[in-house]
Design an enzyme around this catalytic site. Structure first.
Site, PDB file in Angstrom:
ATOM      1  N   THR A 234       0.843  -1.189   0.000  1.00 23.86           N
ATOM      2  CA  THR A 234       0.000   0.000   0.000  1.00 23.86           C
ATOM      3  C   THR A 234       0.883   1.246   0.000  1.00 23.86           C
ATOM      4  O   THR A 234       1.760   1.376   0.857  1.00 23.86           O
ATOM      5  CB  THR A 234      -0.888   0.020   1.269  1.00 23.86           C
ATOM      6  N   CYS A 320      25.632   1.350  11.484  1.00 22.39           N
ATOM      7  CA  CYS A 320      25.198  -0.020  11.171  1.00 22.39           C
ATOM      8  C   CYS A 320      26.347  -1.012  10.993  1.00 22.39           C
ATOM      9  O   CYS A 320      26.132  -2.144  10.608  1.00 22.39           O
ATOM     10  CB  CYS A 320      24.363  -0.033   9.894  1.00 22.39           C
TER      11      CYS A 320
END
Ligand code: PLP
Length: 375
Positions: A234, A320
Site C-alpha cells: 500500500t 550499522c
C-alpha cells in the site's frame, strides 16, 4: 547532551511532522482502492510524486518509494544483478560503501557474482584509472556512494558516468544517502540512486530509489502494482508527503546551511589541530558536515565511550557496521590500520551551535587527559 551524529540520524523538522500528521488524519483511503476515499488518496499521491520528481529533476515514473536507503540499495543492486544475469556477473564497488551496499554485494557474491573493489586515492576519491582497467565486457554494475558516510568524501560521479559510456551493459548505482542537502546531486548517466530522508530532517522508515525509466530491474517485494511494479505494498501517502516536505526544506535552505556548517567545520578543524595527537582523516574536499579524526594511541571506540560519558554523541564508523574492527574507509584512505582503529566521526548540522562546539572541545580536552595521561 551534545548531539554530533547527524550523519547517523537527524531530528524530524516540525513542519515535516505536521505534514505527515495532517495527511494521516485527512486521507484515510488506500490509494489503490477504487472508491472516493481511495481516489482522493491516489490523486494526492500523484501530486506529491510529481512534486518530488520536479525537485529532483526526474520523471514521476522514476520514483520508487522504499523504507530507507538500505532497502533502496538492496533493490538496486539485487534488482540489476538479477535482471542482467544473461549479460554478466561482474560488479565493481568501493571500500567506502555503507554496509547496506557491502552486505548486499557479499550476498550477491555467494550467488555467483564476482566483486572487485576499486582503489581509493589519498584524497578519498576513487582511482578512475583503475576503474577503467577493472571494467570488462561482462561488468554489469558499478556501485559508488556520492558521499561516503565516514569521511564525507565527494565522488566524481560525472566522470564515472562518462567512463561507463563505453560499457553499454554496465549500470551505475549511486548511493546518495549522505549527499542530499550537503552537495550537488548528479543524476546524468546514473541508472539508480538511493535517498534516505531521515538523513535530512525527514522521517525514519521512508526512502526513495530513483530508477531510470527504461531500466528493467527485478523487484524484491512482489505483489500488486501499487505506485510502481518494482515495490509492492500500500503506498505510504503520509510518508511520501513527509519526503516532499523534507526535500523542499532541504533544497530551499541548502546554500545557507552549507555556508554555516562550513564555517563550523573550519573552526572545529582549527581547534582540533592544536592537539598534536589528532589526525584529521576527512579530506579537504569532504562535505563540511562530516569530520573524521583519530586520536593517536586511543581506539575510536574508547574515545567514543569517554565522550559518551561526557554527554557527547559521536560515531565510530557508521552506525550499522560491526564493532571492534578498523574502519575500512579510513584504512582505504590512510593505509594505516592503527589509524583506522583510532578513527571516529563528528557530524555537524545547521542545528549545531557554536556554544555546543565550545562545550564539545572542553569535553574533548578532558577525555584526552583521561585517556592519554601525561601527554
Ligand atoms: N547508505 C549510506 C551512505 C548511509 O550513510 C546509510 C545510513 O547511515 C545508509 C545507506 C542506510 O540508510 P537507512 O538507514 O535509511 O537504511
Amino acid at each position: 547532551m551534545i548531539y554530533l551524529d547527524y550523519t547517523a540520524n537527524t531530528p524530524a523538522d516540525p513542519a515535516v511532522l505536521e505534514a505527515f500528521l495532517n495527511t494521516e488524519q485527512n486521507y484515510i483511503g488506500n490509494p489503490n482502492s477504487n472508491h472516493p476515499a481511495g481516489q482522493a488518496a491516489r490523486e494526492k499521491m500523484a501530486r506529491v510524486t510529481d512534486s518530488i520528481a520536479a525537485m529532483l529533476g526526474v520523471s514521476p515514473a522514476e520514483i520508487i518509494y522504499t523504507s530507507g536507503a538500505s532497502e533502496s540499495n538492496n533493490l538496486a543492486l539485487k534488482g540489476v544483478a538479477q535482471a542482467s544475469r544473461h549479460m554478466g556477473r561482474h560488479i565493481i564497488s568501493t571500500a567506502l560503501e555503507h554496509s547496506s551496499v557491502g552486505g548486499t554485494l557479499t550476498a550477491l557474491q555467494s550467488q555467483g557474482c564476482e566483486i572487485d573493489l576499486v582503489d581509493i586515492r589519498p584524497d578519498g576519491t576513487i582511482d578512475l584509472e583503475q576503474l577503467r582497467e577493472l571494467l570488462r565486457k561482462d561488468t554489469i554494475l558499478v556501485s559508488v556512494c556520492a558521499v561516503d558516510s565516514e569521511l564525507g568524501t565527494v565522488q566524481p560521479i560525472r566522470q564515472i558516468a562518462q567512463i561507463l559510456r563505453g560499457f553499454p551493459s554496465c549500470r551505475l548505482h549511486v548511493d546518495a544517502t549522505q549527499a542530499v542537502g550537503k552537495t550537488e546531486l548528479v543524476l546524468e548517466g546514473v541508472d539508480t540512486m538511493s535517498i534516505a530522508p531521515h538523513k535530512f530532517y525527514g522521517l525514519n522508515g521512508s526512502g526513495l530509489l530513483l530508477k531510470r525509466k527504461d531500466l528493467v530491474i527485478e523487484p524484491q517485494i512482489h505483489g500488486g502494482s501499487s505506485t510502481t511494479i518494482y515495490r509492492s505494498g500500500t503506498p505510504a501517502l503520509a510518508l511520501a508527503v513527509s519526503v516532499e516536505k523534507a526535500l523542499a526544506l532541504t533544497l530551499e535552505n541548502q546554500v545557507q546551511r552549507i555556508q554555516y556548517v562550513s564555517a563550523l567545520n573550519r573552526e572545529l578543524r582549527a581547534a582540533l589541530s592544536r592537539y598534536p595527537m589528532v589526525r584529521i582523516n576527512s579530506p579537504e574536499g569532504a562535505v563540511p558536515h562530516i569530520l573524521n579524526l583519530s586520536v593517536t594511541g586511543v581506539k575510536g571506540t574508547a574515545f567514543q565511550r569517554a565522550l559518551g560519558e561526557e554527554g557527547v554523541c559521536v560515531s565510530v564508523k557508521s552506525a550499522c557496521s560491526t564493532d571492534g574492527t578498523p574502519s575500512r574507509a579510513v584504512f582505504a584512505v590512510s593505509r594505516d590500520r592503527k589509524n583506522a582503529l583510532s578513527s571516529w566521526r563528528i557530524s555537524l548540522s545547521h542545528l549545531t551551535t557554536r556554544e555546543e562546539l565550545a562545550q564539545f572541545m572542553q569535553a574533548f580536552d578532558r577525555c584526552c587527559h583521561r585517556l592519554l595521561p601525561g601527554r
